[in-house]
Design a protein around this motif. Structure first.
Motif, PDB file in Angstrom:
ATOM      1  N   ALA B 123       0.736  -1.320  -0.170  1.00  0.00           N
ATOM      2  CA  ALA B 123      -0.162  -0.461  -0.382  1.00  0.00           C
ATOM      3  C   ALA B 123       1.041   1.640   0.471  1.00  0.00           C
ATOM      4  O   ALA B 123       0.281   2.134  -0.754  1.00  0.00           O
ATOM      5  CB  ALA B 123      -0.698  -0.095   0.883  1.00  0.00           C
ATOM      6  N   LYS B 124       2.137   1.180   0.719  1.00  0.00           N
ATOM      7  CA  LYS B 124       2.716   2.773   1.031  1.00  0.00           C
ATOM      8  C   LYS B 124       4.277   1.783   1.560  1.00  0.00           C
ATOM      9  O   LYS B 124       4.975   2.198   1.918  1.00  0.00           O
ATOM     10  CB  LYS B 124       2.299   3.286   1.695  1.00  0.00           C
ATOM     11  CG  LYS B 124       1.513   4.478   2.004  1.00  0.00           C
ATOM     12  CD  LYS B 124       2.170   5.429   1.131  1.00  0.00           C
ATOM     13  CE  LYS B 124       1.006   6.439   1.046  1.00  0.00           C
ATOM     14  NZ  LYS B 124       0.883   7.117  -0.721  1.00  0.00           N
ATOM     15  N   PRO B 125       5.041   1.886   0.192  1.00  0.00           N
ATOM     16  CA  PRO B 125       6.167   1.455   0.300  1.00  0.00           C
ATOM     17  C   PRO B 125       7.338   1.926   0.885  1.00  0.00           C
ATOM     18  O   PRO B 125       7.920   1.594   1.894  1.00  0.00           O
ATOM     19  CB  PRO B 125       6.710   0.868  -1.315  1.00  0.00           C
ATOM     20  CG  PRO B 125       5.588   1.043  -2.010  1.00  0.00           C
ATOM     21  CD  PRO B 125       4.646   2.109  -1.534  1.00  0.00           C
ATOM     22  N   GLU B 126       6.838   3.373   0.792  1.00  0.00           N
ATOM     23  CA  GLU B 126       7.717   4.265   1.614  1.00  0.00           C
ATOM     24  C   GLU B 126       7.767   4.886   2.747  1.00  0.00           C
ATOM     25  O   GLU B 126       8.416   5.461   3.556  1.00  0.00           O
ATOM     26  CB  GLU B 126       7.597   5.449   0.621  1.00  0.00           C
ATOM     27  CG  GLU B 126       6.468   6.555   0.467  1.00  0.00           C
ATOM     28  CD  GLU B 126       5.377   5.710  -0.081  1.00  0.00           C
ATOM     29  OE1 GLU B 126       5.737   5.338  -1.133  1.00  0.00           O
ATOM     30  OE2 GLU B 126       4.333   7.060  -0.729  1.00  0.00           O
ATOM     31  N   ILE B 127       6.683   4.006   3.757  1.00  0.00           N
ATOM     32  CA  ILE B 127       6.145   3.999   5.318  1.00  0.00           C
ATOM     33  C   ILE B 127       7.820   2.252   5.478  1.00  0.00           C
ATOM     34  O   ILE B 127       7.689   1.678   4.851  1.00  0.00           O
ATOM     35  CB  ILE B 127       5.044   3.713   5.562  1.00  0.00           C
ATOM     36  CG1 ILE B 127       4.573   4.511   5.069  1.00  0.00           C
ATOM     37  CG2 ILE B 127       5.063   3.646   7.545  1.00  0.00           C
ATOM     38  CD1 ILE B 127       2.917   5.113   5.469  1.00  0.00           C
ATOM     39  N   ASP B 128       8.285   3.103   6.718  1.00  0.00           N
ATOM     40  CA  ASP B 128       9.031   1.756   7.630  1.00  0.00           C
ATOM     41  C   ASP B 128       8.296   1.659   8.094  1.00  0.00           C
ATOM     42  O   ASP B 128       7.497   2.161   9.636  1.00  0.00           O
ATOM     43  CB  ASP B 128      10.245   2.842   8.044  1.00  0.00           C
ATOM     44  CG  ASP B 128      11.266   3.129   7.205  1.00  0.00           C
ATOM     45  OD1 ASP B 128      11.584   2.278   5.726  1.00  0.00           O
ATOM     46  OD2 ASP B 128      11.870   3.933   7.310  1.00  0.00           O
ATOM     47  N   PHE B 129       7.921  -0.040   8.640  1.00  0.00           N
ATOM     48  CA  PHE B 129       7.133  -1.274   8.686  1.00  0.00           C
ATOM     49  C   PHE B 129       7.862  -1.584   9.803  1.00  0.00           C
ATOM     50  O   PHE B 129       8.827  -2.271   9.644  1.00  0.00           O
ATOM     51  CB  PHE B 129       5.803  -1.661   8.075  1.00  0.00           C
ATOM     52  CG  PHE B 129       4.687  -0.856   6.960  1.00  0.00           C
ATOM     53  CD1 PHE B 129       3.788  -0.062   8.060  1.00  0.00           C
ATOM     54  CD2 PHE B 129       4.879  -0.571   6.194  1.00  0.00           C
ATOM     55  CE1 PHE B 129       2.957  -0.276   7.355  1.00  0.00           C
ATOM     56  CE2 PHE B 129       4.267  -0.183   5.444  1.00  0.00           C
ATOM     57  CZ  PHE B 129       3.094   0.067   5.905  1.00  0.00           C
ATOM     58  N   VAL B 130       7.195  -1.680  11.946  1.00  0.00           N
ATOM     59  CA  VAL B 130       7.937  -2.861  12.184  1.00  0.00           C
ATOM     60  C   VAL B 130       7.143  -3.837  13.072  1.00  0.00           C
ATOM     61  O   VAL B 130       5.877  -3.801  12.415  1.00  0.00           O
ATOM     62  CB  VAL B 130       8.831  -2.367  13.338  1.00  0.00           C
ATOM     63  CG1 VAL B 130       9.112  -2.936  14.274  1.00  0.00           C
ATOM     64  CG2 VAL B 130      10.034  -1.218  12.955  1.00  0.00           C
ATOM     65  N   LEU B 131       7.275  -4.996  12.620  1.00  0.00           N
ATOM     66  CA  LEU B 131       6.972  -5.554  13.961  1.00  0.00           C
ATOM     67  C   LEU B 131       7.440  -6.776  14.546  1.00  0.00           C
ATOM     68  O   LEU B 131       8.333  -7.258  14.097  1.00  0.00           O
ATOM     69  CB  LEU B 131       6.106  -6.999  12.463  1.00  0.00           C
ATOM     70  CG  LEU B 131       5.651  -8.361  12.937  1.00  0.00           C
ATOM     71  CD1 LEU B 131       3.807  -7.958  13.157  1.00  0.00           C
ATOM     72  CD2 LEU B 131       5.143  -9.614  12.228  1.00  0.00           C
ATOM     73  N   GLU B 132       6.745  -6.129  15.784  1.00  0.00           N
ATOM     74  CA  GLU B 132       7.439  -7.217  16.594  1.00  0.00           C
ATOM     75  C   GLU B 132       6.402  -8.389  17.279  1.00  0.00           C
ATOM     76  O   GLU B 132       5.329  -7.988  17.790  1.00  0.00           O
ATOM     77  CB  GLU B 132       7.593  -6.414  17.618  1.00  0.00           C
ATOM     78  CG  GLU B 132       9.112  -5.350  17.136  1.00  0.00           C
ATOM     79  CD  GLU B 132       9.854  -4.280  19.022  1.00  0.00           C
ATOM     80  OE1 GLU B 132       9.476  -3.401  18.478  1.00  0.00           O
ATOM     81  OE2 GLU B 132       9.838  -5.022  20.063  1.00  0.00           O
ATOM     82  N   TYR B 133       6.515  -9.528  17.452  1.00  0.00           N
ATOM     83  CA  TYR B 133       5.880 -10.390  17.638  1.00  0.00           C
ATOM     84  C   TYR B 133       6.924 -10.942  18.456  1.00  0.00           C
ATOM     85  O   TYR B 133       7.499 -11.190  18.424  1.00  0.00           O
ATOM     86  CB  TYR B 133       6.027 -11.370  15.903  1.00  0.00           C
ATOM     87  CG  TYR B 133       5.138 -12.030  16.639  1.00  0.00           C
ATOM     88  CD1 TYR B 133       3.627 -12.090  16.841  1.00  0.00           C
ATOM     89  CD2 TYR B 133       5.014 -13.267  17.271  1.00  0.00           C
ATOM     90  CE1 TYR B 133       2.405 -12.931  16.571  1.00  0.00           C
ATOM     91  CE2 TYR B 133       4.356 -14.636  16.716  1.00  0.00           C
ATOM     92  CZ  TYR B 133       2.685 -14.565  16.525  1.00  0.00           C
ATOM     93  OH  TYR B 133       2.118 -15.224  16.927  1.00  0.00           O
ATOM     94  N   ALA B 134       5.927 -11.135  19.568  1.00  0.00           N
ATOM     95  CA  ALA B 134       6.031 -11.897  21.195  1.00  0.00           C
ATOM     96  C   ALA B 134       4.891 -13.370  21.528  1.00  0.00           C
ATOM     97  O   ALA B 134       4.329 -13.053  21.764  1.00  0.00           O
ATOM     98  CB  ALA B 134       7.122 -11.086  21.744  1.00  0.00           C
TER      99      ALA B 134
END
Lengths: 122, 182
Positions: B123-134
């Motif tokens: 959708a918006k490649p220029e955004i920086d996405f973080v996923l933290e999964y615990a």
């Protein structure tokens, strides 16, 4: 188990390809999937994934699949708009992943809109 | 909504609309509780807007005067013995946090989190996405900044990369789950 090391290999492979897929040009066919709350709840996520998968599988470099917000008729979601240059926009309603594949093969590749999913024909 | 990953996708779309540059999604299962946080550095909301944001008749959309995203997420949390809260500050960003009792019969499954991440990236490649999964003391962090630095200019939204990333996230989530399905 995939590792980040594999990504280096993919990058090298892709750098060697002539890749003009990032920019949308006027000759491109656009497929727009409504991905607001209504669309997502009705199943737009697998539909969007199916369009991307099919475009990649067939290597259709002139087709851009994008997301939009609410297309305005929530009860008819998932909705998809197909813009073929020089032709009138076609709006599809209640699209499924299976329908997405048919839209790619019949409409995008062969130029025949899939009438049973076109708005007004339901 | 049939799975919580769809709620996450939906709420993160609000962050995209709020012109966020960074969106962080935290998913933590610990001590019988599942916590999901969606955090952005978008334009934020005024106190006045925040006070009525849970009202379904409050929305940023232009096609209809109904906004169901947050109320649906809240409902999902509350119907499984949890709660949802939202904090926001104009010009700083918004944080949406929801908690769920993991073994509550009405808790929706987490579902396809990897698919949600890749759809957000597309959708918006220029955004920086973080996923933290615990899960308990095991964790995994996915960060598009790290991916983009490896890619060295190759677009992250290319289909080959997206397919790879979906596999990468899925593999790591499966490992963190350690046999459990959340």
């Amino acid at each position: 188990m995939k590792t980040l090391a594999e990504l280096n290999a993919i990058r090298e492979k892709m750098k060697n390809q002539i890749n003009n897929r990032e920019s949308v040009t006027s000759s491109d066919i656009r497929v727009v999937v409504g991905m607001a709350t209504c669309g997502i709840a009705a199943g737009a996520k697998p539909v969007f994934a199916a369009f991307n998968e099919e475009v990649a599988k067939r290597n259709l470099t002139n087709v851009k699949v994008t997301q939009a917000g609410c297309l305005g008729m929530c009860k008819l979601e998932p909705m998809v708009e197909v813009y073929v240059p020089g032709k009138e926009k076609v709006t599809y309603i209640k699209v499924t992943a299976e329908a997405a594949k048919q839209i790619i093969s019949d409409h995008i590749v062969n130029g025949n809109p899939v009438l049973k999913y076109v708005i007004g024909n339901e | 909504m049939r799975e919580l990953s769809l709620n996450i996708l939906d709420i993160a779309q609000n962050s995209i609309s709020a012109q966020a540059k960074n969106i962080t999604i935290l998913v933590r299962a610990s001590g019988g509780e599942l916590t999901i946080t969606i955090e952005d550095d978008g334009k934020g909301m005024s106190e006045e807007f925040l006070s009525k944001v849970m009202d379904p008749f409050t929305t940023t959309r232009t096609t209809r005067k109904v906004g169901m995203g947050l109320p649906l997420f809240k409902e999902a949390a509350e119907s499984s013995g949890g709660s949802m809260k939202i904090t926001s500050e104009l010009g700083v960003g918004t944080v949406v946090t929801a908690s769920f009792q993991i073994d509550h019969i009405d808790r929706m499954p987490l579902g396809d989190l990897a698919g949600t991440m890749t759809i957000l990236i597309m959708a918006k490649p220029e955004i920086d996405f973080v996923l933290e999964y615990a899960v308990e003391d095991r964790s995994y962090k996915f960060d598009t900044k790290e991916i983009k630095s490896i890619l060295d200019g190759v677009p992250i939204e290319s289909s080959e990369i997206i397919t790879y990333l979906e596999g990468l996230i899925n593999d790591n989530i499966t490992q963190v789950n350690g046999g459990a399905v959340i």
